[in-house]
Design a protein around this motif. Sequence first.
Motif, mmCIF file in Angstrom:
data_model
loop_
_atom_site.group_PDB
_atom_site.id
_atom_site.type_symbol
_atom_site.label_atom_id
_atom_site.label_comp_id
_atom_site.label_asym_id
_atom_site.label_seq_id
_atom_site.Cartn_x
_atom_site.Cartn_y
_atom_site.Cartn_z
ATOM 1 N N PHE A 35 0.821 -1.204 0.000
ATOM 2 C CA PHE A 35 0.000 0.000 0.000
ATOM 3 C C PHE A 35 0.862 1.265 0.000
ATOM 4 C CE2 PHE A 35 -3.577 -2.533 2.279
ATOM 5 C CZ PHE A 35 -3.941 -3.089 1.052
ATOM 6 N N VAL A 36 1.987 1.229 0.697
ATOM 7 C CA VAL A 36 2.895 2.379 0.676
ATOM 8 C C VAL A 36 3.448 2.578 -0.731
ATOM 9 C CG1 VAL A 36 5.138 3.234 1.473
ATOM 10 C CG2 VAL A 36 3.509 2.299 3.120
ATOM 11 N N LEU A 37 3.830 1.484 -1.380
ATOM 12 C CA LEU A 37 4.338 1.580 -2.748
ATOM 13 C C LEU A 37 3.264 2.090 -3.704
ATOM 14 C CD1 LEU A 37 6.448 -1.710 -3.041
ATOM 15 C CD2 LEU A 37 7.314 0.631 -2.983
ATOM 16 N N SER A 38 2.005 1.734 -3.439
ATOM 17 C CA SER A 38 0.928 2.166 -4.328
ATOM 18 C C SER A 38 0.662 3.659 -4.216
ATOM 19 C CB SER A 38 -0.361 1.389 -4.018
ATOM 20 O OG SER A 38 -0.910 1.776 -2.772
ATOM 21 N N ILE A 39 1.039 4.254 -3.077
ATOM 22 C CA ILE A 39 0.878 5.699 -2.919
ATOM 23 C C ILE A 39 1.939 6.438 -3.724
ATOM 24 C CG2 ILE A 39 1.018 7.612 -1.272
ATOM 25 C CD1 ILE A 39 -0.221 5.751 0.818
ATOM 26 N N GLY A 40 3.148 5.891 -3.740
ATOM 27 C CA GLY A 40 4.238 6.527 -4.471
ATOM 28 C C GLY A 40 4.219 6.209 -5.954
ATOM 29 N N GLN A 41 5.152 6.803 -6.685
ATOM 30 C CA GLN A 41 5.350 6.561 -8.110
ATOM 31 C C GLN A 41 4.049 6.704 -8.908
ATOM 32 O OE1 GLN A 41 7.531 2.880 -8.611
ATOM 33 N NE2 GLN A 41 9.417 3.821 -7.879
ATOM 34 N N GLY A 42 3.339 7.789 -8.659
ATOM 35 C CA GLY A 42 2.151 8.089 -9.444
ATOM 36 C C GLY A 42 0.853 7.592 -8.878
ATOM 37 N N GLY A 43 0.902 6.732 -7.845
ATOM 38 C CA GLY A 43 -0.330 6.170 -7.303
ATOM 39 C C GLY A 43 -1.222 7.191 -6.637
ATOM 40 N N TRP A 44 -0.617 8.195 -5.973
ATOM 41 C CA TRP A 44 -1.415 9.203 -5.289
ATOM 42 C C TRP A 44 -2.220 10.039 -6.281
ATOM 43 C CZ3 TRP A 44 -3.052 9.758 -0.568
ATOM 44 C CH2 TRP A 44 -3.536 10.994 -0.115
ATOM 45 N N GLY A 45 -1.695 10.206 -7.489
ATOM 46 C CA GLY A 45 -2.379 11.019 -8.491
ATOM 47 C C GLY A 45 -3.322 10.243 -9.394
ATOM 48 N N ARG A 46 -3.501 8.968 -9.120
ATOM 49 C CA ARG A 46 -4.436 8.176 -9.922
ATOM 50 C C ARG A 46 -5.860 8.698 -9.719
ATOM 51 N NH1 ARG A 46 -3.797 2.746 -11.529
ATOM 52 N NH2 ARG A 46 -2.124 2.493 -9.993
ATOM 53 N N LEU A 47 -6.655 8.644 -10.755
ATOM 54 C CA LEU A 47 -8.066 9.040 -10.720
ATOM 55 C C LEU A 47 -8.274 10.529 -10.473
ATOM 56 C CD1 LEU A 47 -9.518 6.008 -8.701
ATOM 57 C CD2 LEU A 47 -9.668 6.381 -11.156
ATOM 58 N N THR A 48 -7.244 11.334 -10.737
ATOM 59 C CA THR A 48 -7.423 12.780 -10.642
ATOM 60 C C THR A 48 -8.106 13.291 -11.910
ATOM 61 O OG1 THR A 48 -5.179 13.080 -11.503
ATOM 62 C CG2 THR A 48 -5.458 13.168 -9.112
#
Length: 284
Positions: A35-48
């Motif tokens: 889950f931490v990896l999913s936040i990084g490398q573009g994951g936080w900006g998904r579905l913007t």
Amino acid sequence: MWFFDALASGFQHPTDPGRLQYFRIIFGVVLTLRFVLSIGQGGWGRLTAGSLSLHLAEQRFGPGKAQLLAHAYRPALLIRTAAALALAAGLAPRISLLLVLAGAAMELLYLKSPNAVRYTILTGASLLVAGDLGRGLTIEHGPTTANTWAQCLLVLITTDIYWNSAVQKLRSTQFRTGRYLAQWIHTYTQVKHHLPYRRQYAVPSIVRRHLGNLTDRDIQVWRLVSVTVIAAEIVLPPALLIPQTMPYAVAAGIAMHTAFTCLKPRQLVTFSGLTLGTYCAFAA
């Protein structure tokens, strides 16, 4: 052998509840990392707004449901990460597990290849039916039937994963001949400097240098590796159940999954971590 005794007794054969408690901790740690990896490398900006992922979600679910998913996305990332950490620490483990599984299932809505999510849900469901997940980081011992059913489920899931993978590899001429692995290493050797993120490729330089071409010798070596992998996937489950061979099977499994993870670190960290974690369930 305890596994067959458990089946014959209708899962009334006592086992050590600490086996599932160890796996609960490993499960929580692996999912926290995922889950931490999913936040990084573009994951936080998904579905913007304006993103391709949101556009695809709108096509799949319609604008209204896609917007609901987009609004829930970031809070869900944070909640599931905190829940995974709480699960590893043994804080309200059953509630934490439910939140982790819900957060993992959310990925089914937007990931293109959610095999790791399905495996996470399967292994997490085995924990969900366990009678004693423990509290905190304390591991309880003493024969009990509280976790026998859940422990057998984990053994069956891992065995199915290994044997199904072996069958798929046996049916693949490309894999059996070694060409798949040879082409994989050769291709990534050529493009590794152009990958968008670091840690997408971790094959040691000595392997790339000596086995990163498509010569007949390279293909023959990779053919031997392919055959060894297939044999290992067939042999590992029964070997893990036998006390005398379990230490060697664990060492072989760690070596095999380390090699797998070098090929696709980010994609396989969940699969390798959880599969190695299930080894705890193979001992009574």
